[in-house]
Motif scaffolding. Structure first.
Motif, PDB file in Angstrom:
ATOM      1  N   CYS A  12      -1.169 -31.479 -41.107  1.00  0.00           N
ATOM      2  CA  CYS A  12      -0.415 -32.261 -40.109  1.00  0.00           C
ATOM      3  C   CYS A  12       1.046 -32.412 -40.524  1.00  0.00           C
ATOM      4  O   CYS A  12       1.951 -32.299 -39.686  1.00  0.00           O
ATOM      5  CB  CYS A  12      -1.052 -33.635 -39.912  1.00  0.00           C
ATOM      6  SG  CYS A  12      -2.680 -33.529 -39.135  1.00  0.00           S
ATOM      7  N   LEU A  13       1.274 -32.681 -41.806  1.00  0.00           N
ATOM      8  CA  LEU A  13       2.663 -32.839 -42.259  1.00  0.00           C
ATOM      9  C   LEU A  13       3.403 -31.503 -42.189  1.00  0.00           C
ATOM     10  O   LEU A  13       4.591 -31.467 -41.850  1.00  0.00           O
ATOM     11  CB  LEU A  13       2.693 -33.411 -43.681  1.00  0.00           C
ATOM     12  CG  LEU A  13       2.221 -34.875 -43.780  1.00  0.00           C
ATOM     13  CD1 LEU A  13       1.981 -35.274 -45.243  1.00  0.00           C
ATOM     14  CD2 LEU A  13       3.231 -35.831 -43.134  1.00  0.00           C
ATOM     15  N   GLN A  14       2.702 -30.420 -42.477  1.00  0.00           N
ATOM     16  CA  GLN A  14       3.344 -29.099 -42.366  1.00  0.00           C
ATOM     17  C   GLN A  14       3.693 -28.793 -40.915  1.00  0.00           C
ATOM     18  O   GLN A  14       4.757 -28.230 -40.641  1.00  0.00           O
ATOM     19  CB  GLN A  14       2.420 -28.011 -42.931  1.00  0.00           C
ATOM     20  CG  GLN A  14       2.438 -27.989 -44.459  1.00  0.00           C
ATOM     21  CD  GLN A  14       1.368 -27.065 -45.050  1.00  0.00           C
ATOM     22  OE1 GLN A  14       0.386 -26.732 -44.383  1.00  0.00           O
ATOM     23  NE2 GLN A  14       1.559 -26.676 -46.304  1.00  0.00           N
ATOM     24  N   ALA A  70      -3.685 -25.177 -37.879  1.00  0.00           N
ATOM     25  CA  ALA A  70      -2.277 -25.595 -37.846  1.00  0.00           C
ATOM     26  C   ALA A  70      -1.605 -25.078 -36.582  1.00  0.00           C
ATOM     27  O   ALA A  70      -0.839 -25.796 -35.932  1.00  0.00           O
ATOM     28  CB  ALA A  70      -1.550 -25.084 -39.092  1.00  0.00           C
ATOM     29  N   ASP A  71      -1.919 -23.847 -36.214  1.00  0.00           N
ATOM     30  CA  ASP A  71      -1.283 -23.281 -35.028  1.00  0.00           C
ATOM     31  C   ASP A  71      -1.717 -24.008 -33.759  1.00  0.00           C
ATOM     32  O   ASP A  71      -0.909 -24.294 -32.878  1.00  0.00           O
ATOM     33  CB  ASP A  71      -1.601 -21.781 -34.939  1.00  0.00           C
ATOM     34  CG  ASP A  71      -0.670 -21.111 -33.955  1.00  0.00           C
ATOM     35  OD1 ASP A  71       0.551 -21.330 -34.087  1.00  0.00           O
ATOM     36  OD2 ASP A  71      -1.168 -20.428 -33.038  1.00  0.00           O
ATOM     37  N   VAL A  78      -9.566 -37.989 -35.472  1.00  0.00           N
ATOM     38  CA  VAL A  78      -9.647 -37.334 -36.786  1.00  0.00           C
ATOM     39  C   VAL A  78     -10.550 -36.096 -36.682  1.00  0.00           C
ATOM     40  O   VAL A  78     -10.214 -35.025 -37.184  1.00  0.00           O
ATOM     41  CB  VAL A  78     -10.163 -38.329 -37.851  1.00  0.00           C
ATOM     42  CG1 VAL A  78     -10.491 -37.616 -39.162  1.00  0.00           C
ATOM     43  CG2 VAL A  78      -9.122 -39.429 -38.084  1.00  0.00           C
ATOM     44  N   LYS A  79     -11.664 -36.242 -35.983  1.00  0.00           N
ATOM     45  CA  LYS A  79     -12.591 -35.107 -35.820  1.00  0.00           C
ATOM     46  C   LYS A  79     -11.876 -33.927 -35.138  1.00  0.00           C
ATOM     47  O   LYS A  79     -11.930 -32.787 -35.601  1.00  0.00           O
ATOM     48  CB  LYS A  79     -13.786 -35.568 -34.970  1.00  0.00           C
ATOM     49  CG  LYS A  79     -15.053 -34.783 -35.218  1.00  0.00           C
ATOM     50  CD  LYS A  79     -16.203 -35.273 -34.326  1.00  0.00           C
ATOM     51  CE  LYS A  79     -16.769 -36.631 -34.749  1.00  0.00           C
ATOM     52  NZ  LYS A  79     -17.715 -37.192 -33.764  1.00  0.00           N
ATOM     53  N   ASN A  80     -11.174 -34.217 -34.057  1.00  0.00           N
ATOM     54  CA  ASN A  80     -10.477 -33.156 -33.320  1.00  0.00           C
ATOM     55  C   ASN A  80      -9.313 -32.568 -34.107  1.00  0.00           C
ATOM     56  O   ASN A  80      -9.011 -31.382 -33.985  1.00  0.00           O
ATOM     57  CB  ASN A  80      -9.960 -33.689 -31.983  1.00  0.00           C
ATOM     58  CG  ASN A  80     -11.081 -33.887 -30.989  1.00  0.00           C
ATOM     59  OD1 ASN A  80     -11.972 -33.047 -30.882  1.00  0.00           O
ATOM     60  ND2 ASN A  80     -11.066 -34.997 -30.280  1.00  0.00           N
ATOM     61  N   THR A  81      -8.655 -33.411 -34.890  1.00  0.00           N
ATOM     62  CA  THR A  81      -7.499 -32.935 -35.671  1.00  0.00           C
ATOM     63  C   THR A  81      -7.979 -32.051 -36.814  1.00  0.00           C
ATOM     64  O   THR A  81      -7.366 -31.015 -37.107  1.00  0.00           O
ATOM     65  CB  THR A  81      -6.693 -34.142 -36.197  1.00  0.00           C
ATOM     66  OG1 THR A  81      -6.312 -34.946 -35.076  1.00  0.00           O
ATOM     67  CG2 THR A  81      -5.453 -33.697 -36.959  1.00  0.00           C
TER      68      THR A  81
END
Ligand code: DI6
Ligand code: FE
Length: 404
Positions: free
Chosen positions: A155-157, A117-118, A109-112
């Motif tokens: 993430c969903l995008q 987005a890119d 989660v931290k890294n995400t």
């Protein structure tokens, strides 16, 4: 619309009603019309009139043709990796220990969250391309490493962008209830309120095709899970559940009561859970990569699944913590060697039953009227797809009638 004939092939149609194993058709032929299959069968049975209408004929060179593969359970959009945690686990720490100490999902989660987005797109694309290189034409991608509105949206995008830019179908699943984010420590019910809020907004933005949750002692309770599934149902969204992976918490029966498309993992599934799934028509999704990678010893109750007549699907569970896997063919092998599925059950698990796990009626088998998503393989018999370890006999993928 122009028709294209494919001939000189063996078909593994995977049709449920076929009397042949794998729905095999020797000396087969397919007629493609636009994005769909117009006709499927033995070349000798192809009506002369239809043959004359075919403007193009493709020689499949004796290949085996299967439906396009469907990976119905992935978490492939995430930032970073967890190789250091892999080393820790090899040193003796358990997956649950690491999760309790704030590692595990929380570290991804931290890294995400830190990734744009890119950057997420650049990290996720190779994983998707590895799946595609083995003939995947439909993939499900879950959120669940953002755990806050902006990051779940991002993430969903990214998942939607992958579907728009790559030649395959991407279905998105909102998994806001994957883990408790650190800012909600000790306030899990408040976080579930936030999950419902995120779901409402992200659904309104067109980013959500289905809803999932992680019902487990290290994640969300059955009561909390029920709130998420009820909210999904109220929005008319199909539900799925990570259920009975590490313990039997009754999640499968709960999800079945919401008419879940699938319950996934299921190592600790009870008889009651299996019966409830059968009554609801819920698919059992097995994830041998996670079983293998976590060195689990509790096998999913395969005989029980068979006895209840459940459809069994197989998936990579592609994720950084419990299954950093981008090979659906390897999962076929593991489903057979570790879970004792037959190669025929395993192949149905990544085609017909995987389609069912995502609620698709238009794919997963080779039959007239279905999507023209299919794969040419350099093998003589479909069992070879599950048999070989680390081989990729993929020759060509046709997605919506077009070579990819
Ligand atoms: N069960 C799993 O195996 C994955 N998520 C879940 O709910 C693991 C996710 C991770 O460890 O990052
Ligand atoms: Fe998963």
């Amino acid at each position: 619309m122009p028709l294209t004939l494919w001939q000189h092939c063996t078909l593994a149609t995977l049709q449920a009603q076929s009397t042949e194993p794998y729905g095999l058709v020797e000396d087969g032929a397919l007629v493609v019309e636009g994005e769909h299959l117009r006709w499927v069968g033995r070349l000798a049975d192809l009506p002369a009139e239809l043959r004359q209408q075919c403007q193009q004929t493709n020689d499949a060179g004796g290949a085996l043709i299967t439906p396009g593969l469907i990976d119905c359970h992935t978490h492939l959009v995430y930032g970073g990796n967890r190789a250091a945690e892999f080393e820790q686990r090899l040193g003796g720490a358990s997956y649950e220990d690491i999760a309790r100490q704030g590692g595990g999902i929380a570290s991804t989660v931290k890294n995400t969250r830190a990734a744009s987005a890119d950057e997420l797109l650049q990290q996720s694309l190779p994983r998707l391309q590895q799946l595609m290189a083995e003939g995947v034409t439909t993939v499900e991608i879950k959120s669940g490493y953002g755990l806050a509105m902006a990051h779940e949206r991002k993430c969903l995008q990214v998942a939607r962008t992958l579907g728009q830019t790559q030649a395959l179908d991407v279905c998105t699943t909102f998994l806001g209830a994957h883990a408790l984010p650190p800012e909600f420590a000790g306030r899990s019910d408040d976080y579930v309120d936030e999950v419902l809020h995120m779901l409402t907004d992200l659904h309104a933005e067109g980013l959500v095709d289905a809803v999932d949750a992680f019902c487990e002692r290290i994640a969300f309770s059955p009561a909390q899970t029920a709130r998420v599934l009820a909210a999904a149902q109220a929005l008319g969204l199909p539900v799925k559940l990570h259920a009975e992976q590490l313990s039997d918490s009754g999640g499968a029966a709960l999800a079945a009561s919401f008419g879940a498309l699938s319950c996934d993992h299921l190592e600790w599934l009870s008889e009651d859970g299996a019966a409830a799934m059968a009554a609801a028509g819920t698919v059992a999704v097995l994830l041998p990569g996670a079983f293998y990678f976590l060195r689990e010893t509790k096998l999913p109750p395969i005989e029980m699944l068979r006895r209840h007549g459940l459809s069994i699907a197989i998936s990579t569970d592609c994720n950084p913590g419990s299954s950093p896997c981008t090979s659906l063919l390897l999962m076929l092998n593991m489903a057979c060697t570790l879970f004792r599925l037959t190669p025929e059950e395993a192949l149905a698990g990544v085609t017909r039953h995987a389609a069912q796990a995502l609620g698709f009626k238009d794919r997963g088998v080779l039959a007239a009227g279905r999507r023209a998503d299919f794969v040419l393989w350099n093998v003589q018999h479909p069992a070879q797809l599950a048999y070989a370890l680390g081989a990729n006999p993929h020759l060509q993928t046709i997605y919506k009638g077009q070579a990819r």
